[in-house]
Design a protein around this motif. Sequence first.
Motif, PDB file in Angstrom:
ATOM      1  N   ASN A   9       0.811  -1.213   0.000  1.00  0.00           N
ATOM      2  CA  ASN A   9       0.000   0.000   0.000  1.00  0.00           C
ATOM      3  C   ASN A   9       0.846   1.265   0.000  1.00  0.00           C
ATOM      4  O   ASN A   9       0.513   2.243  -0.677  1.00  0.00           O
ATOM      5  CB  ASN A   9      -0.947  -0.002   1.196  1.00  0.00           C
ATOM      6  N   LEU A  10       1.932   1.254   0.770  1.00  0.00           N
ATOM      7  CA  LEU A  10       2.791   2.430   0.824  1.00  0.00           C
ATOM      8  C   LEU A  10       3.414   2.699  -0.545  1.00  0.00           C
ATOM      9  O   LEU A  10       3.487   3.860  -0.989  1.00  0.00           O
ATOM     10  CB  LEU A  10       3.883   2.242   1.871  1.00  0.00           C
ATOM     11  N   GLY A  11       3.856   1.658  -1.223  1.00  0.00           N
ATOM     12  CA  GLY A  11       4.438   1.835  -2.542  1.00  0.00           C
ATOM     13  C   GLY A  11       3.457   2.451  -3.525  1.00  0.00           C
ATOM     14  O   GLY A  11       3.810   3.353  -4.299  1.00  0.00           O
ATOM     15  N   VAL A  12       2.210   1.974  -3.505  1.00  0.00           N
ATOM     16  CA  VAL A  12       1.184   2.536  -4.384  1.00  0.00           C
ATOM     17  C   VAL A  12       0.946   4.005  -4.043  1.00  0.00           C
ATOM     18  O   VAL A  12       0.824   4.862  -4.931  1.00  0.00           O
ATOM     19  CB  VAL A  12      -0.133   1.730  -4.273  1.00  0.00           C
ATOM     20  N   LEU A  13       0.862   4.298  -2.750  1.00  0.00           N
ATOM     21  CA  LEU A  13       0.645   5.680  -2.312  1.00  0.00           C
ATOM     22  C   LEU A  13       1.771   6.590  -2.810  1.00  0.00           C
ATOM     23  O   LEU A  13       1.517   7.706  -3.295  1.00  0.00           O
ATOM     24  CB  LEU A  13       0.561   5.722  -0.787  1.00  0.00           C
ATOM     25  N   LEU A  14       3.006   6.127  -2.716  1.00  0.00           N
ATOM     26  CA  LEU A  14       4.142   6.932  -3.162  1.00  0.00           C
ATOM     27  C   LEU A  14       4.113   7.137  -4.676  1.00  0.00           C
ATOM     28  O   LEU A  14       4.378   8.239  -5.172  1.00  0.00           O
ATOM     29  CB  LEU A  14       5.446   6.265  -2.735  1.00  0.00           C
ATOM     30  N   CYS A  15       3.805   6.093  -5.416  1.00  0.00           N
ATOM     31  CA  CYS A  15       3.733   6.231  -6.875  1.00  0.00           C
ATOM     32  C   CYS A  15       2.617   7.184  -7.285  1.00  0.00           C
ATOM     33  O   CYS A  15       2.756   7.955  -8.238  1.00  0.00           O
ATOM     34  CB  CYS A  15       3.535   4.871  -7.534  1.00  0.00           C
ATOM     35  N   CYS A  25       7.997   7.632  -7.279  1.00  0.00           N
ATOM     36  CA  CYS A  25       8.220   6.234  -7.634  1.00  0.00           C
ATOM     37  C   CYS A  25       9.595   5.730  -7.197  1.00  0.00           C
ATOM     38  O   CYS A  25       9.754   4.538  -6.919  1.00  0.00           O
ATOM     39  CB  CYS A  25       8.031   6.029  -9.131  1.00  0.00           C
ATOM     40  N   ARG A  26      10.590   6.598  -7.164  1.00  0.00           N
ATOM     41  CA  ARG A  26      11.906   6.148  -6.701  1.00  0.00           C
ATOM     42  C   ARG A  26      11.830   5.672  -5.252  1.00  0.00           C
ATOM     43  O   ARG A  26      12.435   4.668  -4.886  1.00  0.00           O
ATOM     44  CB  ARG A  26      12.930   7.276  -6.842  1.00  0.00           C
ATOM     45  N   GLU A  27      11.082   6.406  -4.436  1.00  0.00           N
ATOM     46  CA  GLU A  27      10.904   5.982  -3.048  1.00  0.00           C
ATOM     47  C   GLU A  27      10.098   4.693  -2.979  1.00  0.00           C
ATOM     48  O   GLU A  27      10.343   3.828  -2.123  1.00  0.00           O
ATOM     49  CB  GLU A  27      10.212   7.082  -2.244  1.00  0.00           C
ATOM     50  N   ALA A  28       9.116   4.560  -3.881  1.00  0.00           N
ATOM     51  CA  ALA A  28       8.318   3.334  -3.921  1.00  0.00           C
ATOM     52  C   ALA A  28       9.199   2.131  -4.244  1.00  0.00           C
ATOM     53  O   ALA A  28       9.047   1.055  -3.645  1.00  0.00           O
ATOM     54  CB  ALA A  28       7.203   3.466  -4.953  1.00  0.00           C
ATOM     55  N   VAL A  29      10.115   2.304  -5.191  1.00  0.00           N
ATOM     56  CA  VAL A  29      11.040   1.220  -5.537  1.00  0.00           C
ATOM     57  C   VAL A  29      11.833   0.793  -4.303  1.00  0.00           C
ATOM     58  O   VAL A  29      12.002  -0.400  -4.026  1.00  0.00           O
ATOM     59  CB  VAL A  29      11.989   1.665  -6.668  1.00  0.00           C
ATOM     60  N   GLU A  30      12.302   1.753  -3.527  1.00  0.00           N
ATOM     61  CA  GLU A  30      13.056   1.435  -2.308  1.00  0.00           C
ATOM     62  C   GLU A  30      12.190   0.661  -1.314  1.00  0.00           C
ATOM     63  O   GLU A  30      12.667  -0.276  -0.658  1.00  0.00           O
ATOM     64  CB  GLU A  30      13.566   2.725  -1.674  1.00  0.00           C
ATOM     65  N   VAL A  31      10.921   1.064  -1.200  1.00  0.00           N
ATOM     66  CA  VAL A  31      10.003   0.382  -0.277  1.00  0.00           C
ATOM     67  C   VAL A  31       9.800  -1.065  -0.706  1.00  0.00           C
ATOM     68  O   VAL A  31       9.866  -1.996   0.110  1.00  0.00           O
ATOM     69  CB  VAL A  31       8.652   1.125  -0.220  1.00  0.00           C
ATOM     70  N   TYR A  32       9.552  -1.294  -2.011  1.00  0.00           N
ATOM     71  CA  TYR A  32       9.315  -2.652  -2.489  1.00  0.00           C
ATOM     72  C   TYR A  32      10.561  -3.526  -2.332  1.00  0.00           C
ATOM     73  O   TYR A  32      10.457  -4.704  -1.966  1.00  0.00           O
ATOM     74  CB  TYR A  32       8.882  -2.628  -3.955  1.00  0.00           C
ATOM     75  N   ALA A  90       6.352   0.321 -10.756  1.00  0.00           N
ATOM     76  CA  ALA A  90       7.099   1.520 -10.359  1.00  0.00           C
ATOM     77  C   ALA A  90       8.309   1.730 -11.263  1.00  0.00           C
ATOM     78  O   ALA A  90       8.617   2.868 -11.655  1.00  0.00           O
ATOM     79  CB  ALA A  90       7.532   1.395  -8.902  1.00  0.00           C
ATOM     80  N   LEU A  91       9.002   0.657 -11.615  1.00  0.00           N
ATOM     81  CA  LEU A  91      10.159   0.767 -12.501  1.00  0.00           C
ATOM     82  C   LEU A  91       9.742   1.216 -13.901  1.00  0.00           C
ATOM     83  O   LEU A  91      10.452   1.982 -14.560  1.00  0.00           O
ATOM     84  CB  LEU A  91      10.891  -0.577 -12.572  1.00  0.00           C
ATOM     85  N   GLU A  92       8.573   0.740 -14.351  1.00  0.00           N
ATOM     86  CA  GLU A  92       8.055   1.214 -15.641  1.00  0.00           C
ATOM     87  C   GLU A  92       7.847   2.723 -15.620  1.00  0.00           C
ATOM     88  O   GLU A  92       8.188   3.428 -16.584  1.00  0.00           O
ATOM     89  CB  GLU A  92       6.726   0.523 -15.958  1.00  0.00           C
ATOM     90  N   ASP A  93       7.260   3.221 -14.540  1.00  0.00           N
ATOM     91  CA  ASP A  93       7.008   4.666 -14.439  1.00  0.00           C
ATOM     92  C   ASP A  93       8.309   5.458 -14.485  1.00  0.00           C
ATOM     93  O   ASP A  93       8.309   6.634 -14.883  1.00  0.00           O
ATOM     94  CB  ASP A  93       6.251   4.975 -13.146  1.00  0.00           C
TER      95      ASP A  93
END
Length: 271
Positions: free
Chosen positions: A177-183, A188-195, A215-218
């Motif tokens: 959920n946090l990754g989606v929220l960040l994206c 998205c860079r922060e989301a990648v770190e979270v995942y 996230a990497l696609e974005d």
Amino acid sequence: METYTLSGIQSMLGLSRAVITGLIAAGFVTPSRGKRREYRFSFQDVVLLRTAHRLQAAQIPPRKILRSLQRLKATLPEELPLTGLRIAAVGNDIAVREGDTQWAADSGQMLIDFEVKPAAAGNVSVLAREPQAAPVEPASAWFDRAVELESARPRDAEAAYREAIRRAPDYVDPYLNLGVLLCDTRRCREAVEVYIEGLKHAPEEALLYFNLAIALEDLQRTDEALACYEACMRLAPAMADAHYNAARLHEQLGHATQAIRHYSEYRRLSR
């Protein structure tokens, strides 16, 4: 009767696809099928899935959740509605309560909420519980709070998700959920770190790879995204969306054979 889709259940409960499909495979949740063979969940299924989510958040091992709930279902009389029971984690065990009665899901052994000992005169005395420190708020409570805050107060929701992760680093759903929220907020860079952090604690969680790939696609990191979709499909070969996204990326990269293969698999799984 209203029914719910798999993606709707994931959004509503914050449950990972792996937990949901595990419960289905164990036979404890038996959703119906829609016109395209997609899963459709009843309200009773939602209640059971929510229970599984609570047990997972209490850090009960997934195999123990499935085993205990299976045993529970097999031992209950047919006329007793399962949704009328309260199921919770007690230490490392799973307890079931109906009214004033409580028993262990694994063994069926009755549980009591007080201790007794013989008094000097042969009578039975009830020992009062000693005062206990206030319980530490579990990661699941922080997760639930974050879900409620997402739409109106996303920053507070982010903080709550991070607190849930801090309290239970192997609890997958806050990472998702946090990754989606960040994206959604273009981070998205922060989301990648979270995942990536989530995968350190749950390397077999296909949905983490799937979300990481998005996230990497974005971020236009196409080759890395494709590698993550492939990892996702190795763990969950029946995840149709992963096949579709992989096919699309292969097509962009000029990999015609791989694109056709994944598009065909996507169509087969979506029937």
